[in-house]
Motif scaffolding. Structure first.
Motif, PDB file in Angstrom:
ATOM      1  N   LEU A 262       0.911  -1.350  -0.224  1.00 29.86           N
ATOM      2  CA  LEU A 262       0.286   0.240   0.042  1.00 29.86           C
ATOM      3  C   LEU A 262       1.401   1.624   0.338  1.00 29.86           C
ATOM      4  N   ARG A 263       1.961   1.101  -0.440  1.00 28.20           N
ATOM      5  CA  ARG A 263       2.879   2.347  -1.036  1.00 28.20           C
ATOM      6  C   ARG A 263       2.312   3.703  -1.482  1.00 28.20           C
ATOM      7  N   GLY A 264       1.412   3.844  -1.905  1.00 26.16           N
ATOM      8  CA  GLY A 264       0.624   4.763  -2.006  1.00 26.16           C
ATOM      9  C   GLY A 264      -0.115   5.119  -3.866  1.00 26.16           C
ATOM     10  N   GLY A 265       0.035   4.301  -4.599  1.00 26.26           N
ATOM     11  CA  GLY A 265      -0.224   4.195  -5.785  1.00 26.26           C
ATOM     12  C   GLY A 265      -1.899   4.234  -6.451  1.00 26.26           C
ATOM     13  N   GLY A 266      -2.313   4.558  -7.833  1.00 26.06           N
ATOM     14  CA  GLY A 266      -3.288   4.537  -7.713  1.00 26.06           C
ATOM     15  C   GLY A 266      -4.064   3.429  -7.341  1.00 26.06           C
ATOM     16  N   ALA A 267      -3.681   2.303  -7.979  1.00 25.51           N
ATOM     17  CA  ALA A 267      -4.137   0.920  -8.063  1.00 25.51           C
ATOM     18  C   ALA A 267      -4.635   0.679  -7.131  1.00 25.51           C
ATOM     19  N   GLU A 268      -3.218   0.768  -5.485  1.00 24.84           N
ATOM     20  CA  GLU A 268      -3.056   1.050  -4.289  1.00 24.84           C
ATOM     21  C   GLU A 268      -4.529   0.812  -3.823  1.00 24.84           C
TER      22      GLU A 268
ATOM     23  N   ILE B 124     -12.591  -9.930 -20.859  1.00 18.32           N
ATOM     24  CA  ILE B 124     -12.412  -9.065 -20.447  1.00 18.32           C
ATOM     25  C   ILE B 124     -13.686  -7.555 -20.148  1.00 18.32           C
ATOM     26  N   ARG B 125     -14.056  -7.043 -19.163  1.00 20.34           N
ATOM     27  CA  ARG B 125     -15.015  -6.779 -18.417  1.00 20.34           C
ATOM     28  C   ARG B 125     -14.500  -5.202 -18.281  1.00 20.34           C
ATOM     29  N   VAL B 126     -14.856  -3.776 -19.146  1.00 19.26           N
ATOM     30  CA  VAL B 126     -14.667  -2.510 -18.262  1.00 19.26           C
ATOM     31  C   VAL B 126     -14.868  -1.956 -17.045  1.00 19.26           C
ATOM     32  N   ILE B 127     -14.447  -2.199 -16.279  1.00 19.54           N
ATOM     33  CA  ILE B 127     -14.979  -1.441 -14.319  1.00 19.54           C
ATOM     34  C   ILE B 127     -14.169  -0.055 -14.414  1.00 19.54           C
ATOM     35  N   TYR B 128     -14.858   1.004 -14.576  1.00 14.87           N
ATOM     36  CA  TYR B 128     -14.607   2.467 -14.447  1.00 14.87           C
ATOM     37  C   TYR B 128     -13.539   2.240 -12.650  1.00 14.87           C
ATOM     38  N   ASN B 129     -12.995   2.690 -12.300  1.00 17.21           N
ATOM     39  CA  ASN B 129     -12.379   2.767 -11.245  1.00 17.21           C
ATOM     40  C   ASN B 129     -12.893   3.320  -9.860  1.00 17.21           C
ATOM     41  N   PRO B 130     -13.237   2.933  -8.725  1.00 13.15           N
ATOM     42  CA  PRO B 130     -14.014   3.258  -8.223  1.00 13.15           C
ATOM     43  C   PRO B 130     -13.591   4.211  -6.969  1.00 13.15           C
ATOM     44  N   VAL B 131     -14.032   5.903  -7.267  1.00 11.12           N
ATOM     45  CA  VAL B 131     -12.539   7.052  -7.260  1.00 11.12           C
ATOM     46  C   VAL B 131     -13.080   7.750  -5.894  1.00 11.12           C
ATOM     47  N   VAL B 132     -14.453   8.063  -5.847  1.00  7.98           N
ATOM     48  CA  VAL B 132     -15.260   8.362  -5.404  1.00  7.98           C
ATOM     49  C   VAL B 132     -15.812   7.976  -4.315  1.00  7.98           C
ATOM     50  N   THR B 133     -15.454   8.016  -3.362  1.00  6.38           N
ATOM     51  CA  THR B 133     -15.793   7.845  -1.463  1.00  6.38           C
ATOM     52  C   THR B 133     -15.983   9.504  -0.881  1.00  6.38           C
TER      53      THR B 133
ATOM     54  N   PHE C 201      -6.120  21.707 -11.726  1.00  4.25           N
ATOM     55  CA  PHE C 201      -6.413  20.204 -11.856  1.00  4.25           C
ATOM     56  C   PHE C 201      -5.499  20.263 -13.041  1.00  4.25           C
ATOM     57  N   VAL C 202      -4.163  19.954 -13.148  1.00  4.06           N
ATOM     58  CA  VAL C 202      -3.556  19.370 -14.759  1.00  4.06           C
ATOM     59  C   VAL C 202      -3.308  17.898 -14.304  1.00  4.06           C
ATOM     60  N   LEU C 203      -3.660  17.093 -15.148  1.00  5.87           N
ATOM     61  CA  LEU C 203      -3.127  15.598 -15.936  1.00  5.87           C
ATOM     62  C   LEU C 203      -2.616  15.868 -16.377  1.00  5.87           C
ATOM     63  N   SER C 204      -0.910  15.591 -16.419  1.00  8.87           N
ATOM     64  CA  SER C 204       0.106  15.988 -17.807  1.00  8.87           C
ATOM     65  C   SER C 204       0.387  14.624 -18.512  1.00  8.87           C
ATOM     66  N   SER C 205       0.397  13.146 -18.138  1.00 11.49           N
ATOM     67  CA  SER C 205       0.810  12.232 -17.673  1.00 11.49           C
ATOM     68  C   SER C 205       0.770  11.366 -19.912  1.00 11.49           C
ATOM     69  N   LYS C 206       2.437  10.706 -20.006  1.00 15.06           N
ATOM     70  CA  LYS C 206       1.813  10.370 -21.004  1.00 15.06           C
ATOM     71  C   LYS C 206       0.887   9.230 -21.787  1.00 15.06           C
ATOM     72  N   TRP C 207       0.982   8.557 -20.437  1.00 15.36           N
ATOM     73  CA  TRP C 207      -0.438   7.217 -21.067  1.00 15.36           C
ATOM     74  C   TRP C 207      -0.748   7.383 -19.355  1.00 15.36           C
ATOM     75  N   GLU C 208      -1.552   6.915 -19.333  1.00  9.86           N
ATOM     76  CA  GLU C 208      -2.632   6.390 -18.003  1.00  9.86           C
ATOM     77  C   GLU C 208      -3.132   4.795 -18.212  1.00  9.86           C
TER      78      GLU C 208
ATOM     79  N   VAL D 232      -6.807  10.962 -10.244  1.00 12.80           N
ATOM     80  CA  VAL D 232      -6.684  11.510  -9.697  1.00 12.80           C
ATOM     81  C   VAL D 232      -7.339  13.160 -10.732  1.00 12.80           C
ATOM     82  N   LEU D 233      -7.589  12.480 -11.821  1.00 11.95           N
ATOM     83  CA  LEU D 233      -8.352  13.313 -12.254  1.00 11.95           C
ATOM     84  C   LEU D 233      -9.646  13.575 -11.667  1.00 11.95           C
TER      85      LEU D 233
END
Length: 368
Positions: free
Chosen positions: A16-22, A170-179, A277-284, A289-290
């Motif tokens: 649980l080091r702090g990434g989005g997937a974690e 494959i099943r597409v499930i958007y991330n459960p971000v908003v809690t 807020f700016v997401l400047s990524s090359k890939w995701e 965070v967006l």
């Protein structure tokens, strides 16, 4: 006893080091527990700042492994002992270990693996052999999973093209971000001079300081923004590119207006008060965070990188999309967003990524 086993679900992630997937796995574990399931959160090694955020009803299983691969024997023993009805894993190396462990344990557990990044982009930029072996392993082992969850349509298409997975798998499930916890943390007391009333707007970026996040482009874009608009730039996160970014800030003479405070446990109170807020990524894979910034009502700008942002923003309806690596387009989009009097209702759009919606889909695919 059988009733108990039918209800038990396990989630496996390296740490649980702090990434989005974690964070997503932590959100899911807590929500599963709220639904009355017996939940085990299995970590190859129990470390990281998110440990303190574990739901009290979630049981933590620490396999005490130095590397994810070395967690294989411990995971096999866990599966034989506990026999959960389903095992959900995240991150490709952990996914391979999960599927391998199920084969060795020879127990009837339903294994679902989740992919949180655009595989073709991540492996193309990795210069070591490890990524090539993981890619081969994905082609060999992923078809054995009961399902593969992709966190965006772009990730799903990439898996079909690169890993040669059947689209039916494959099943597409958007991330459960908003809690609810996100909003509680955003309202915590906050005293920072950059966010004081009357201060110039803060342009905010959040993410690991790595090549993927492309913060050099954001810093260069900010240098152009500052020529036309009073503003400051803050980037929250830590990583191997810190010294490179600090050197760039100095070269551009931006020391007084750019801050790199490192990883923070609560980025949400910063997001809520940012000018943009700016997401400047090359890939995701998705762009958690967006969505987090949008949920707090903050205007957003993003690169149109593979994959996720264009789906989140519905091709620019909810925020400006710019080409990857285009400093001038990014600067212009930031200026236009800062100057806008009326912004899209991004908080309303963020409701589509609420944890409750995703959990129902995960429960269905896990069969619990």
């Amino acid at each position: 006893m059988n009733r108990e086993r039918r209800k038990r679900v396990a989630l496996f992630v390296p740490s649980l080091r702090g990434g989005g997937a974690e964070r997503i796995m932590l959100n899911l574990a807590g929500e599963f527990a709220e639904r009355g399931l017996n939940v085990d959160l299995i970590l190859a090694k129990a470390e990281g700042p998110y440990l303190a955020e574990k739901h009290p009803s979630v049981r933590l299983i620490d396999l005490k492994a130095r590397r994810v691969l070395f967690s294989l024997p411990g995971l096999v023993r866990y599966l034989r002992r506990e026999r959960p009805v389903a095992l959900l894993s995240a991150l490709d190396h952990a996914n391979l270990v999960a599927l391998w462990a199920r084969s060795l344990a020879r127990v009837p557990v339903r294994v679902v693996v989740s992919v949180h990044n655009t595989v073709s982009q991540a492996t193309a930029r990795d210069r070591n052999k490890r990524s090539r072996w993981i890619l081969r392993g994905m082609g060999l082992f992923y078809p054995r999973a009961e399902a593969v969850v992709a966190v965006s349509e772009g990730v799903a298409k990439d898996l079909v093209n690169v890993v040669r997975l059947s689209r039916e798998k494959i099943r597409v499930i958007y991330n459960p971000v908003v809690t609810q916890a996100l909003f509680v943390k955003a309202d915590e007391p906050f005293d920072h001079p950059w966010f004081a009333p009357g201060a110039p707007p803060v342009i905010l970026g959040v993410g690991r300081l790595t090549e993927q996040k492309d913060f050099p482009t954001l810093i260069r874009a900010f240098a152009l923004v500052r020529k036309k608009h009073p503003a400051r730039l803050m980037i929250l996160g830590e990583g191997e590119e810190r010294s490179k970014l600090e050197t760039l800030v100095q070269e551009l003479g931006l020391e007084k207006d750019v801050a790199l405070p490192g990883f923070v446990n609560n980025p949400f109170k910063y997001m809520k008060r940012a000018g943009v807020f700016v997401l400047s990524s090359k890939w995701e894979g998705f762009g958690n965070v967006l969505v987090e910034a949008m949920a707090l009502g903050t205007p957003v700008v993003s690169t149109d990188c593979p994959s996720g942002p264009a789906e989140i923003l519905e091709n620019g309806r909810w925020g400006r999309l710019v080409p990857v690596g285009d400093v001038y387009a990014l600067a212009e989009a930031i200026i236009e967003t800062l100057d806008e009097e009326h912004h899209p209702d991004v908080a309303n759009r963020a409701k589509d990524f609420a944890v409750e919606l995703a959990v129902e889909k995960y429960i269905n695919v896990l069969g619990v």
